[in-house]
Scaffold this motif. Structure first.
Motif, mmCIF file in Angstrom:
data_model
loop_
_atom_site.group_PDB
_atom_site.id
_atom_site.type_symbol
_atom_site.label_atom_id
_atom_site.label_comp_id
_atom_site.label_asym_id
_atom_site.label_seq_id
_atom_site.Cartn_x
_atom_site.Cartn_y
_atom_site.Cartn_z
ATOM 1 N N PRO A 15 14.219 -5.917 28.321
ATOM 2 C CA PRO A 15 12.929 -5.687 28.977
ATOM 3 C C PRO A 15 11.856 -5.452 27.919
ATOM 4 O O PRO A 15 12.163 -5.054 26.788
ATOM 5 N N ASP A 16 10.613 -5.698 28.267
ATOM 6 C CA ASP A 16 9.533 -5.480 27.303
ATOM 7 C C ASP A 16 9.516 -4.043 26.810
ATOM 8 O O ASP A 16 9.301 -3.776 25.629
ATOM 9 N N ALA A 17 9.778 -3.103 27.695
ATOM 10 C CA ALA A 17 9.812 -1.680 27.333
ATOM 11 C C ALA A 17 11.105 -1.066 27.861
ATOM 12 O O ALA A 17 11.388 -1.146 29.063
ATOM 13 N N LEU A 18 11.894 -0.488 26.992
ATOM 14 C CA LEU A 18 13.107 0.203 27.411
ATOM 15 C C LEU A 18 12.745 1.494 28.137
ATOM 16 O O LEU A 18 11.646 2.034 27.973
ATOM 17 N N GLU A 36 12.090 -16.186 22.530
ATOM 18 C CA GLU A 36 10.837 -16.651 21.933
ATOM 19 C C GLU A 36 9.658 -16.433 22.874
ATOM 20 O O GLU A 36 8.558 -16.050 22.432
ATOM 21 N N THR A 37 9.870 -16.643 24.150
ATOM 22 C CA THR A 37 8.775 -16.469 25.110
ATOM 23 C C THR A 37 8.345 -15.021 25.259
ATOM 24 O O THR A 37 7.231 -14.746 25.716
ATOM 25 N N ASP A 38 9.219 -14.089 24.875
ATOM 26 C CA ASP A 38 8.871 -12.668 24.943
ATOM 27 C C ASP A 38 7.964 -12.260 23.782
ATOM 28 O O ASP A 38 7.108 -11.379 23.936
ATOM 29 N N ILE A 39 8.191 -12.858 22.609
ATOM 30 C CA ILE A 39 7.464 -12.468 21.389
ATOM 31 C C ILE A 39 6.982 -13.724 20.661
ATOM 32 O O ILE A 39 7.368 -14.001 19.523
ATOM 33 N N PRO A 40 6.123 -14.510 21.306
ATOM 34 C CA PRO A 40 5.761 -15.828 20.754
ATOM 35 C C PRO A 40 5.062 -15.775 19.412
ATOM 36 O O PRO A 40 5.224 -16.689 18.588
ATOM 37 N N ASN A 41 4.283 -14.725 19.157
ATOM 38 C CA ASN A 41 3.552 -14.692 17.888
ATOM 39 C C ASN A 41 4.436 -14.299 16.707
ATOM 40 O O ASN A 41 4.209 -14.744 15.586
ATOM 41 N N ASP A 53 3.814 4.413 18.432
ATOM 42 C CA ASP A 53 4.795 3.636 19.190
ATOM 43 C C ASP A 53 4.160 2.384 19.773
ATOM 44 O O ASP A 53 4.757 1.299 19.765
ATOM 45 N N ILE A 54 2.959 2.514 20.290
ATOM 46 C CA ILE A 54 2.267 1.371 20.882
ATOM 47 C C ILE A 54 2.009 0.303 19.833
ATOM 48 O O ILE A 54 2.151 -0.902 20.095
ATOM 49 N N LYS A 55 1.654 0.704 18.621
ATOM 50 C CA LYS A 55 1.333 -0.261 17.571
ATOM 51 C C LYS A 55 2.568 -0.827 16.881
ATOM 52 O O LYS A 55 2.511 -1.923 16.314
ATOM 53 N N PRO A 83 10.473 3.838 23.385
ATOM 54 C CA PRO A 83 10.437 3.018 24.592
ATOM 55 C C PRO A 83 9.104 2.326 24.847
ATOM 56 O O PRO A 83 8.874 1.858 25.972
ATOM 57 N N ALA A 84 8.225 2.231 23.861
ATOM 58 C CA ALA A 84 6.945 1.560 24.063
ATOM 59 C C ALA A 84 7.150 0.054 24.220
ATOM 60 O O ALA A 84 8.193 -0.501 23.860
ATOM 61 N N SER A 85 6.131 -0.606 24.724
ATOM 62 C CA SER A 85 6.150 -2.047 24.926
ATOM 63 C C SER A 85 6.246 -2.795 23.599
ATOM 64 O O SER A 85 5.458 -2.543 22.675
ATOM 65 N N LEU A 86 7.201 -3.719 23.499
ATOM 66 C CA LEU A 86 7.278 -4.559 22.301
ATOM 67 C C LEU A 86 6.088 -5.505 22.235
ATOM 68 O O LEU A 86 5.584 -5.817 21.151
ATOM 69 N N CYS A 87 5.600 -5.946 23.396
ATOM 70 C CA CYS A 87 4.425 -6.817 23.435
ATOM 71 C C CYS A 87 3.214 -6.118 22.826
ATOM 72 O O CYS A 87 2.441 -6.727 22.089
#
Length: 384
Positions: A98-101, A129-134, A252-254, A259-263
């Motif tokens: 998931p994007d955020a655990l 790849e679609t989760d972390i395209p950059n 964590d956000i950066k 558990p912050a968003s990986l995006c």
């Protein structure tokens, strides 16, 4: 400088707890016992080796690289981010992450001894790849290292120390904080070598906040990154820069630290990479995007054991983490299989600038130069 380097030693501090980190040290300092602990200064000096290592000879055209940026993100393994990357030694852990655990994964030293590094049921997942395209786009355009290991089989701070000094007296999170004056180490670091050669450096965030003699210097800007973006835009980045997102406000956000968003962490990385690539110093820059430790996630590659802690458990290496090399002279679309670790970052800077090594670890480390082709036409920046 006497030309000698420190011999790797195994040190042990008091048992530590994953509940403590630099992020909550202010509250801990307010407790009754912390005041007494704060009066103590920890002096860690590794014994000198009888061996002497000459400064490395810079390679031909090394003068093309005048600026090195070490950009550090948090707590993911290679298989967690790049399991399916073409041409790389990756293996999917199974389900998509998931994007955020829901919670942070256990990731102290004892957790790193679990099979394949997986410290919890939620550890066995991989991003696509679609989760972390950059992240994937950057790795595809430049060089991705798939045999790069964190240095210490443990959490963030011992790995930070290895990145900057080639040594760590700790294997777990320091208690009650990892900053001077409570936790303060009297050790040589790469900035000492840079100072001796009148080369500039700056710590955009505070990774040197536990180093005596450096923590109060103006080059160390704890919890801040605004100056990094100003310097990048104005062409004022120093010869060597550190930006550790785990030491910033909203860390964590950066950083993408669970558990912050990986995006969210990837979006911050995009701002950093774009600032460097679109700045006037792009043509002379080598940026290394690395992750500090495995964070409790699965990785199928068993780290080589080259040093053990005093209790006999593995000290080095830690689990495998991603390293992306971003530069006009990085090999385009290249997956590098050479064995590297965090002290290879030290070795690269020492080799480019002809600096004396700090310890035998960095003196004998691979230097990351095979990620570069200094004879190729300079690559333009990519659009993220």
């Amino acid at each position: 400088m006497n030309g000698k380097v420190a011999k790797p030693q195994n040190f042990m501090t008091e048992p530590s707890s994953p509940k403590f980190s630099r992020r909550n040290f202010i509250q801990i300092l307010l407790t009754a016992g912390a005041g007494l602990f704060a009066a103590e200064l920890i002096h860690i000096l590794e014994s000198k080796s009888a061996l002497s290592h000459a400064r490395p000879t810079p390679p031909a055209r090394a003068d093309l690289i005048k600026n090195i940026v070490f950009f550090i993100q948090e707590n993911h393994t290679f298989d967690n981010l790049f399991a399916d990357f073409p041409g790389a030694n990756g293996r999917s852990a199974g389900p998509a992450c998931p994007d955020a655990l829901l919670r942070d994964l256990p990731h102290e030293h004892s957790d790193a001894l679990q099979p394949e590094g997986a410290s919890a049921a939620a550890s066995r997942c991989s991003y696509r790849e679609t989760d972390i395209p950059n992240y994937w786009k950057t790795a595809s355009a430049f060089t991705l290292c798939d045999n790069y290991f964190s240095e210490v089989r443990g959490p963030s701070h011992p790995n930070y120390l290895m990145m900057i000094a080639g040594q760590s007296p700790i294997i777990d999170t320091p208690i009650p904080t990892d900053e001077c004056p409570v936790f303060c180490l009297d050790i040589e670091t790469l900035p000492n070598r840079l100072d001796a050669q009148s080369l500039s450096w700056r710590d955009y965030g505070g990774i040197f906040s536990s180093i005596k003699g450096l923590s109060e210097r103006p080059e160390v800007m704890d919890f801040r990154d605004d100056q990094f973006f100003k310097d990048a835009a104005a062409g004022r980045l120093p010869n060597v820069a550190w930006l550790n997102s785990g030491f910033l406000h909203e860390s964590d956000i950066k950083s993408g630290h669970p558990p912050a968003s990986l995006c969210s962490g990837e979006n911050y990385a995009v701002t950093v990479l774009n600032a460097v690539m679109n700045g006037p110093q792009w043509g002379t820059t080598a940026l290394f995007l690395v992750w500090d430790d495995w964070g409790g996630f699965y990785d199928h590659v068993d780290p080589p054991v080259v040093e053990r802690w005093r209790d006999g458990t593995p000290f080095r290496y830690g689990l495998r983490v991603p390293c992306i090399v971003v530069s006009p002279y990085a090999r385009a679309g290249y997956v590098c299989h050479t064995l590297y670790s965090h002290v290879s970052l030290l070795r690269f800077a020492e080799t480019i600038f002809g600096l004396e090594p700090l310890t035998e670890r960095d003196a004998t480390a691979n230097d990351l130069l095979d990620c570069f082709d200094l004879g190729q036409p300079a690559q333009p920046p990519i659009l993220l």
